[in-house]
Design a protein around this motif. Structure first.
Motif, PDB file in Angstrom:
ATOM      1  N   GLY A  11       0.431  -0.963  -0.030  1.00 48.81           N
ATOM      2  CA  GLY A  11       0.154   0.135  -0.767  1.00 48.81           C
ATOM      3  C   GLY A  11       1.027   1.573   0.170  1.00 48.81           C
ATOM      4  N   GLY A  12       2.036   0.969   0.645  1.00 48.65           N
ATOM      5  CA  GLY A  12       2.628   2.126   0.639  1.00 48.65           C
ATOM      6  C   GLY A  12       3.969   2.211  -0.554  1.00 48.65           C
ATOM      7  N   SER A  13       3.819   1.495  -1.681  1.00 48.70           N
ATOM      8  CA  SER A  13       4.834   1.339  -2.264  1.00 48.70           C
ATOM      9  C   SER A  13       5.018   2.359  -3.201  1.00 48.70           C
ATOM     10  CB  SER A  13       4.586  -0.100  -3.354  1.00 48.70           C
ATOM     11  OG  SER A  13       5.433   0.170  -4.785  1.00 48.70           O
ATOM     12  N   PRO A  14       6.199   2.932  -3.994  1.00 49.37           N
ATOM     13  CA  PRO A  14       5.886   3.581  -4.611  1.00 49.37           C
ATOM     14  C   PRO A  14       6.237   3.676  -5.994  1.00 49.37           C
ATOM     15  CG  PRO A  14       8.703   3.186  -4.056  1.00 49.37           C
ATOM     16  CD  PRO A  14       7.066   2.427  -3.368  1.00 49.37           C
ATOM     17  N   LEU A  15       6.037   2.318  -5.871  1.00 45.57           N
ATOM     18  CA  LEU A  15       5.319   2.128  -7.526  1.00 45.57           C
ATOM     19  C   LEU A  15       3.595   2.546  -7.990  1.00 45.57           C
ATOM     20  CD1 LEU A  15       6.623  -1.217  -8.478  1.00 45.57           C
ATOM     21  CD2 LEU A  15       7.677   0.736  -9.134  1.00 45.57           C
ATOM     22  N   ARG A  16       2.727   2.905  -6.824  1.00 40.81           N
ATOM     23  CA  ARG A  16       1.773   2.688  -6.760  1.00 40.81           C
ATOM     24  C   ARG A  16       1.221   4.281  -7.844  1.00 40.81           C
ATOM     25  NH1 ARG A  16      -3.170   1.162  -4.449  1.00 40.81           N
ATOM     26  NH2 ARG A  16      -1.748  -0.121  -3.533  1.00 40.81           N
ATOM     27  N   GLY A  17       0.237   3.803  -8.300  1.00 35.84           N
ATOM     28  CA  GLY A  17       0.030   4.532  -9.754  1.00 35.84           C
ATOM     29  C   GLY A  17       1.477   5.129 -10.636  1.00 35.84           C
ATOM     30  N   ARG A  18       2.613   3.933 -10.624  1.00 33.91           N
ATOM     31  CA  ARG A  18       3.384   4.484 -11.745  1.00 33.91           C
ATOM     32  C   ARG A  18       3.320   3.113 -12.907  1.00 33.91           C
ATOM     33  NH1 ARG A  18       7.131   8.928 -10.255  1.00 33.91           N
ATOM     34  NH2 ARG A  18       6.912   9.169  -8.397  1.00 33.91           N
ATOM     35  N   VAL A  19       4.007   3.652 -14.303  1.00 33.87           N
ATOM     36  CA  VAL A  19       3.745   2.987 -15.458  1.00 33.87           C
ATOM     37  C   VAL A  19       5.527   1.924 -15.606  1.00 33.87           C
ATOM     38  CG1 VAL A  19       3.772   2.504 -17.979  1.00 33.87           C
ATOM     39  CG2 VAL A  19       2.129   4.004 -16.731  1.00 33.87           C
ATOM     40  N   VAL A  20       4.996   0.708 -15.221  1.00 31.68           N
ATOM     41  CA  VAL A  20       6.050   0.178 -15.615  1.00 31.68           C
ATOM     42  C   VAL A  20       6.562  -0.922 -16.541  1.00 31.68           C
ATOM     43  CG1 VAL A  20       7.220  -2.265 -13.963  1.00 31.68           C
ATOM     44  CG2 VAL A  20       5.917  -0.106 -12.652  1.00 31.68           C
ATOM     45  N   VAL A  21       7.099  -0.975 -18.152  1.00 29.85           N
ATOM     46  CA  VAL A  21       7.469  -2.157 -18.912  1.00 29.85           C
ATOM     47  C   VAL A  21       8.129  -3.578 -18.265  1.00 29.85           C
ATOM     48  CG1 VAL A  21       8.397  -2.109 -20.771  1.00 29.85           C
ATOM     49  CG2 VAL A  21       7.305   0.407 -20.308  1.00 29.85           C
ATOM     50  N   VAL A  22       7.843  -4.370 -18.983  1.00 35.73           N
ATOM     51  CA  VAL A  22       8.476  -5.627 -18.242  1.00 35.73           C
ATOM     52  C   VAL A  22       8.255  -6.351 -19.268  1.00 35.73           C
ATOM     53  CG1 VAL A  22       8.212  -7.521 -17.112  1.00 35.73           C
ATOM     54  CG2 VAL A  22       7.147  -5.222 -16.159  1.00 35.73           C
ATOM     55  N   THR A  23       9.262  -6.612 -20.329  1.00 38.22           N
ATOM     56  CA  THR A  23       9.767  -7.231 -21.612  1.00 38.22           C
ATOM     57  C   THR A  23       9.583  -8.309 -21.146  1.00 38.22           C
ATOM     58  OG1 THR A  23      12.114  -7.595 -21.505  1.00 38.22           O
ATOM     59  CG2 THR A  23      10.822  -5.289 -22.579  1.00 38.22           C
ATOM     60  N   GLY A  24       8.942  -9.454 -21.847  1.00 43.11           N
ATOM     61  CA  GLY A  24       9.172 -11.572 -21.567  1.00 43.11           C
ATOM     62  C   GLY A  24       8.495 -11.436 -20.876  1.00 43.11           C
ATOM     63  N   ALA A  25       7.187 -10.800 -20.860  1.00 36.81           N
ATOM     64  CA  ALA A  25       6.601 -10.955 -19.658  1.00 36.81           C
ATOM     65  C   ALA A  25       4.936 -11.980 -19.290  1.00 36.81           C
ATOM     66  CB  ALA A  25       5.478  -9.671 -19.847  1.00 36.81           C
ATOM     67  N   ALA A  26       5.382 -12.804 -21.108  1.00 36.89           N
ATOM     68  CA  ALA A  26       4.236 -13.193 -21.639  1.00 36.89           C
ATOM     69  C   ALA A  26       4.255 -14.708 -20.458  1.00 36.89           C
ATOM     70  CB  ALA A  26       4.180 -14.271 -22.605  1.00 36.89           C
ATOM     71  N   ARG A  27       5.146 -15.269 -19.656  1.00 33.90           N
ATOM     72  CA  ARG A  27       5.376 -16.339 -19.392  1.00 33.90           C
ATOM     73  C   ARG A  27       6.741 -16.268 -17.833  1.00 33.90           C
ATOM     74  NH1 ARG A  27       5.337 -21.193 -21.587  1.00 33.90           N
ATOM     75  NH2 ARG A  27       4.101 -19.874 -24.230  1.00 33.90           N
ATOM     76  N   GLY A  28       7.018 -17.481 -17.110  1.00 29.91           N
ATOM     77  CA  GLY A  28       8.068 -17.309 -16.015  1.00 29.91           C
ATOM     78  C   GLY A  28       8.602 -15.986 -15.284  1.00 29.91           C
ATOM     79  N   LEU A  29       9.209 -15.449 -15.304  1.00 34.66           N
ATOM     80  CA  LEU A  29      10.140 -14.025 -13.999  1.00 34.66           C
ATOM     81  C   LEU A  29       9.334 -13.414 -14.809  1.00 34.66           C
ATOM     82  CD1 LEU A  29      12.059 -13.512 -11.813  1.00 34.66           C
ATOM     83  CD2 LEU A  29      13.651 -12.536 -13.711  1.00 34.66           C
ATOM     84  N   GLY A  30       8.937 -12.993 -16.109  1.00 29.16           N
ATOM     85  CA  GLY A  30       7.852 -12.251 -16.285  1.00 29.16           C
ATOM     86  C   GLY A  30       6.774 -11.653 -15.952  1.00 29.16           C
TER      87      GLY A  30
END
Length: 303
Positions: A4-23
């Motif tokens: 709830g206190g994460s600085p990611l709240r409301g932020r856009v984060v790009v993740v490549t290779g996101a179809a499976r596994g770690l991504g």
């Protein structure tokens, strides 16, 4: 820090290779902490399935990270649909194994192109956004970045390359307010590693590593540690934590690996031929198919 206190709240984060596994695990962890992930990769149907399971909005965009125009289109789509990203995780990667001398030259080169060139092109496509947001670029690397192993020459070369690229990029963009980090990871319980274990050459390689280094770790646990490091804009993230201990002794690894290889590779060759594996796992199959067909790009918003 709680989600709830994460600085990611409301932020856009790009993740490549996101179809499976770690991504996929990284995308879920980002969303769990209130971020809005943009999922990039092959296999649009799988990307959509991952997005459908996320606890919040997201964007899916099919792209081959070795396709520079496609990546530029992906960056434009993310910017238009979600806004400028505050973080980019360059996670997409492939692997193959076997003796270098008998490896397929095209597949060997493809590992370099995806893991090293594709990561650099990902940074190039999104750096203008990260400069505006004073954002953070995170490169997924490996224990292979610190110590090369036999029978994995392309993978080790690519991961050593992304480590050098990360250090160089960090020095270039620090004065612009952009943070650059690198995540050193060990074996994970993913389709890629399960496929690697079907091949004697890679199964034996892992089996002769020290007990902590041969263990596989859950992708969800690794993702949680990586995203915690992302929140803190770490210059280096280690998952598991003991990998940090390898840094001071990495110069001693090559002679140790050489000694073990001289002893163990002849024994293995006596039992069965050391064969080339091809690109590993379902992700490797997807990359091979996309590279052969010339992957297209398209985007849509989910959630």
């Amino acid at each position: 820090m709680t989600p709830g206190g994460s600085p990611l709240r409301g932020r856009v984060v790009v993740v490549t290779g996101a179809a499976r596994g770690l991504g996929a695990a990284l995308a879920h962890e980002v969303a769990r902490r209130g971020g809005t992930p943009a999922l990039l990769g092959h296999e649009p149907a799988l990307l959509a399935e991952v997005a459908a399971r996320l606890p919040g909005p997201s964007l899916v965009h099919e792209v081959d990270i070795t396709d520079a125009p496609g990546l530029r289109a992906a960056a434009e789509e993310v910017r238009r649909r979600l806004g400028r990203p505050s973080a980019v995780i360059a996670n997409a990667g492939v692997a193959e194994g076997g003796p270098f001398a008998t490896s397929d030259p095209a597949e060997w080169r493809r590992v370099i192109e995806v893991n090293l060139v594709g990561s650099a092109q990902t940074a190039r496509a999104f750096l203008p956004d990260l400069v505006v947001t004073a954002g953070y670029y995170l490169q997924i690397a490996s224990l292979a970045s610190m110590g090369a192993a036999p029978m994995m020459s392309a993978y080790c070369a690519s991961k050593a390359g992304v480590e050098a690229f990360t250090h160089s990029l960090r020095a270039e963009v620090a004065h612009r307010g952009v943070g650059v980090g690198i995540a050193y990871l060990n074996w994970m319980d993913t389709e890629m590693i399960r496929d690697a274990d079907r091949h004697a050459v890679l199964r034996e390689l892992r089996g002769h590593m020290p007990p902590p280094a041969r263990r596989t770790y859950r992708a969800d646990d690794v993702a949680a540690r990586v995203v915690r490091g992302l929140e803190r804009r770490r210059t280096a993230i280690y998952a598991p934590a003991w990998l940090r201990l390898v840094q001071p002794v990495r110069a001693a690894l090559p002679p140790v690996v050489l000694r073990l290889s001289r002893r163990e590779l002849p024994r293995l060759e006596e039992r069965e031929p050391l064969l080339h594996t091809g690109l590993l796992g379902a992700g490797g199959d997807a990359d091979r198919a996309a590279a052969g067909a010339g992957a297209g790009a398209g985007g849509r918003e989910d959630g």
